[in-house]
Motif scaffolding. Structure first.
Motif, mmCIF file in Angstrom:
data_model
loop_
_atom_site.group_PDB
_atom_site.id
_atom_site.type_symbol
_atom_site.label_atom_id
_atom_site.label_comp_id
_atom_site.label_asym_id
_atom_site.label_seq_id
_atom_site.Cartn_x
_atom_site.Cartn_y
_atom_site.Cartn_z
ATOM 1 N N ARG A 1 5.110 36.808 12.712
ATOM 2 C CA ARG A 1 4.556 36.852 14.073
ATOM 3 C C ARG A 1 4.534 38.281 14.603
ATOM 4 N NH1 ARG A 1 7.572 33.091 18.194
ATOM 5 N NH2 ARG A 1 6.793 31.588 16.667
ATOM 6 N N GLU A 2 5.611 39.024 14.337
ATOM 7 C CA GLU A 2 5.666 40.417 14.794
ATOM 8 C C GLU A 2 4.627 41.273 14.069
ATOM 9 O OE1 GLU A 2 7.442 41.843 17.228
ATOM 10 O OE2 GLU A 2 8.122 39.849 17.762
ATOM 11 N N VAL A 3 4.454 41.007 12.762
ATOM 12 C CA VAL A 3 3.479 41.775 11.991
ATOM 13 C C VAL A 3 2.072 41.558 12.523
ATOM 14 C CG1 VAL A 3 2.421 42.058 9.714
ATOM 15 C CG2 VAL A 3 4.897 41.779 9.911
ATOM 16 N N ARG A 4 1.772 40.348 12.938
ATOM 17 C CA ARG A 4 0.423 40.021 13.413
ATOM 18 C C ARG A 4 0.052 40.747 14.697
ATOM 19 N NH1 ARG A 4 0.812 33.490 12.331
ATOM 20 N NH2 ARG A 4 0.315 33.540 10.098
ATOM 21 N N LYS A 5 1.065 41.232 15.404
ATOM 22 C CA LYS A 5 0.768 41.981 16.628
ATOM 23 C C LYS A 5 0.002 43.262 16.322
ATOM 24 C CE LYS A 5 4.713 40.260 19.292
ATOM 25 N NZ LYS A 5 5.988 40.628 19.971
ATOM 26 N N GLY A 6 0.231 43.803 15.111
ATOM 27 C CA GLY A 6 -0.587 44.906 14.624
ATOM 28 C C GLY A 6 -0.590 46.147 15.483
ATOM 29 N N GLN A 7 0.556 46.566 15.925
ATOM 30 C CA GLN A 7 0.612 47.780 16.714
ATOM 31 C C GLN A 7 0.175 48.975 15.875
ATOM 32 O OE1 GLN A 7 4.389 48.327 18.618
ATOM 33 N NE2 GLN A 7 4.544 46.205 19.265
ATOM 34 N N ALA A 8 -0.665 49.830 16.474
ATOM 35 C CA ALA A 8 -1.206 50.977 15.750
ATOM 36 C C ALA A 8 -0.109 51.922 15.286
ATOM 37 C CB ALA A 8 -2.210 51.720 16.630
ATOM 38 N N VAL A 9 0.886 52.150 16.134
ATOM 39 C CA VAL A 9 1.977 53.061 15.774
ATOM 40 C C VAL A 9 2.770 52.507 14.597
ATOM 41 C CG1 VAL A 9 4.102 54.158 16.583
ATOM 42 C CG2 VAL A 9 2.139 53.983 18.110
ATOM 43 N N ALA A 10 3.009 51.197 14.592
ATOM 44 C CA ALA A 10 3.749 50.577 13.492
ATOM 45 C C ALA A 10 2.990 50.708 12.178
ATOM 46 C CB ALA A 10 4.024 49.107 13.804
ATOM 47 N N PHE A 11 1.675 50.472 12.205
ATOM 48 C CA PHE A 11 0.863 50.614 10.998
ATOM 49 C C PHE A 11 0.837 52.058 10.518
ATOM 50 C CE2 PHE A 11 -1.010 46.409 11.974
ATOM 51 C CZ PHE A 11 -1.006 45.874 10.690
ATOM 52 N N SER A 12 0.805 52.982 11.450
ATOM 53 C CA SER A 12 0.813 54.393 11.083
ATOM 54 C C SER A 12 2.128 54.771 10.402
ATOM 55 C CB SER A 12 0.593 55.255 12.325
ATOM 56 O OG SER A 12 0.699 56.627 12.002
ATOM 57 N N ALA A 13 3.251 54.333 10.973
ATOM 58 C CA ALA A 13 4.559 54.630 10.389
ATOM 59 C C ALA A 13 4.710 53.975 9.019
ATOM 60 C CB ALA A 13 5.668 54.160 11.328
ATOM 61 N N ALA A 14 4.222 52.727 8.906
ATOM 62 C CA ALA A 14 4.310 52.022 7.628
ATOM 63 C C ALA A 14 3.470 52.718 6.553
ATOM 64 C CB ALA A 14 3.849 50.572 7.804
ATOM 65 N N SER A 15 2.300 53.201 6.936
ATOM 66 C CA SER A 15 1.450 53.923 5.982
ATOM 67 C C SER A 15 2.103 55.236 5.557
ATOM 68 C CB SER A 15 0.083 54.212 6.609
ATOM 69 O OG SER A 15 -0.589 53.012 6.935
ATOM 70 N N MET A 16 2.746 55.909 6.505
ATOM 71 C CA MET A 16 3.460 57.141 6.192
ATOM 72 C C MET A 16 4.602 56.856 5.219
ATOM 73 S SD MET A 16 3.808 60.473 6.764
ATOM 74 C CE MET A 16 2.978 60.862 8.321
ATOM 75 N N LYS A 17 5.345 55.769 5.487
ATOM 76 C CA LYS A 17 6.520 55.449 4.664
ATOM 77 C C LYS A 17 6.149 54.985 3.269
ATOM 78 C CE LYS A 17 10.780 54.766 3.643
ATOM 79 N NZ LYS A 17 10.457 55.005 2.238
ATOM 80 N N MET A 18 5.122 54.163 3.160
ATOM 81 C CA MET A 18 4.825 53.518 1.886
ATOM 82 C C MET A 18 3.728 54.204 1.070
ATOM 83 S SD MET A 18 7.150 51.376 2.139
ATOM 84 C CE MET A 18 6.874 50.754 0.489
ATOM 85 N N LEU A 19 2.947 55.068 1.697
ATOM 86 C CA LEU A 19 1.849 55.712 0.974
ATOM 87 C C LEU A 19 1.981 57.232 0.943
ATOM 88 C CD1 LEU A 19 -1.131 53.561 2.343
ATOM 89 C CD2 LEU A 19 -0.090 53.424 0.076
ATOM 90 N N VAL A 20 1.953 57.857 2.109
ATOM 91 C CA VAL A 20 1.884 59.324 2.173
ATOM 92 C C VAL A 20 3.136 59.978 1.605
ATOM 93 C CG1 VAL A 20 1.633 61.318 3.689
ATOM 94 C CG2 VAL A 20 0.334 59.224 4.164
ATOM 95 N N LEU A 21 4.300 59.630 2.138
ATOM 96 C CA LEU A 21 5.532 60.315 1.735
ATOM 97 C C LEU A 21 5.911 60.068 0.267
ATOM 98 C CD1 LEU A 21 7.725 59.934 4.954
ATOM 99 C CD2 LEU A 21 6.361 61.891 4.202
ATOM 100 N N PRO A 22 5.819 58.834 -0.255
ATOM 101 C CA PRO A 22 6.134 58.656 -1.682
ATOM 102 C C PRO A 22 5.203 59.448 -2.600
ATOM 103 C CG PRO A 22 6.148 56.546 -0.553
ATOM 104 C CD PRO A 22 5.591 57.539 0.417
ATOM 105 N N ILE A 23 3.916 59.502 -2.251
ATOM 106 C CA ILE A 23 2.963 60.239 -3.085
ATOM 107 C C ILE A 23 3.284 61.731 -3.067
ATOM 108 C CG2 ILE A 23 0.544 60.964 -3.283
ATOM 109 C CD1 ILE A 23 -0.223 58.141 -2.303
#
Length: 315
Positions: free
Chosen positions: A220-242
């Protein structure tokens, strides 16, 4: 090895870990486990079974192999670099009130459970022993840097270094590393019955911890789709590991050392980040969203990452 065989081998490493997470989610939905169970089990893991797992993995290890000072130093500097990169991005792209939560969610990984579970699945005893030493380093950094960034954007909060130092010194995971090192260095044997009992107890760690992670996920929380949360998640799981993995490769790491670094870099956001945000009066809903998003993303990004690195011949 064909691409299909390589991908199948990759799934053999990652699927058991993330299957346990989704089993936890399913058990919570069925009502077989509840919040009280998660609280009790999480405490047992943090204070008992995970320290036992770290202790046993270290005393079984060859310290000349596990204690790779260069690897530890690189990981420490890479963690600091991820923190600064996240902070720099947040300074220009994230509202001031959420910057602290964003940065912590973007750089603080769940190395103690997900990272260690993946390391054990991929590299066995080497993954557990060397991963435990990496964990000892990163716990110190995660706590210190998280307090710095959260207090910086919470004007009513101040950095209590005495309390922070005390909490780090009594951290069960750090204590497990410190207690294990003399046993490993001087090859002090333990009775076989004690080792067997310890193995039984420690074996509870990864399945129990992963189930608890799944049980705390909120779709339910994920479905809220906050832009900041998606940005942080993309940073954590895509940008920084690469970025961090390429930096490690350019530095000269390859094989299991590079693989271990990637698994720790690519771990989803630690659940402890929510507790710290809550305690310091930050945006706890945002923190929860970041944890949920990164955990769900990890099943895909970690699998593809291992597959890609194997395909390139880097690990």
């Amino acid at each position: 090895m064909s691409l299909v065989e390589l991908f199948s081998r990759t799934l053999d490493i990652t699927l058991p870990v993330f299957a346990m997470v989704f089993i936890g989610l399913g058990l919570k939905k069925l009502g077989w486990i509840d919040a009280a169970f998660v609280t009790t089990a999480s405490t047992l893991v943090f204070k008992g079974t995970l320290p036992a797992l770290i202790f046993l993995s270290l005393i079984k290890a060859d310290l000349q192999v596990a204690l790779d000072v260069e690897l530890l130093l690189f990981f420490a500097f890479a963690t600091l670099g991820q923190f600064l990169l996240s902070w720099g991005w947040a300074h220009y792209r994230v509202p001031a009130a959420d910057r602290g939560v964003y940065v912590q969610g973007a750089f603080r990984g769940n190395c103690g459970v997900v990272g260690l579970a993946l390391a054990a699945g991929m590299y066995g005893n080497y993954g557990l022993s060397t991963g435990s030493l990496l964990l000892g380093v990163v716990i110190l950094m995660y706590n210190a840097l998280s307090v710095i960034i959260l207090s910086n954007y919470q004007p009513e909060q101040s950095t209590n270094w005495r309390s922070l130092s005390y909490n780090m010194v009594k951290n069960p995971l750090i204590l497990a590393v410190l207690v294990a090192l003399p046993f490993t260095a001087w090859e002090i044997p333990l009775p076989s019955w004690l080792m067997t009992s310890g193995d039984y107890f420690a074996s509870l760690t990864l399945p129990l911890a992963l189930i608890c992670i799944g049980a705390t996920l909120s779709v339910r929380e994920v479905r809220k789709g906050q832009a900041v949360a998606f940005s942080a998640a993309s940073m954590k799981m895509l940008v920084l590991p690469i970025v961090a993995t390429i930096a490690a490769r350019l530095y000269g790491f390859s094989g299991r050392e590079l693989g271990l670094l990637f698994l720790f870099f690519a771990s989803p956001t630690a659940a402890a980040s929510f507790v710290m945000v809550k305690a310091m009066g930050g945006n706890s809903a945002l923190a929860a969203n970041i944890i949920a998003l990164t955990t769900l993303m990890a099943s895909l990004t970690v699998t593809l990452g291992i597959f890609g690195l194997s395909l390139l011949g880097w690990i």
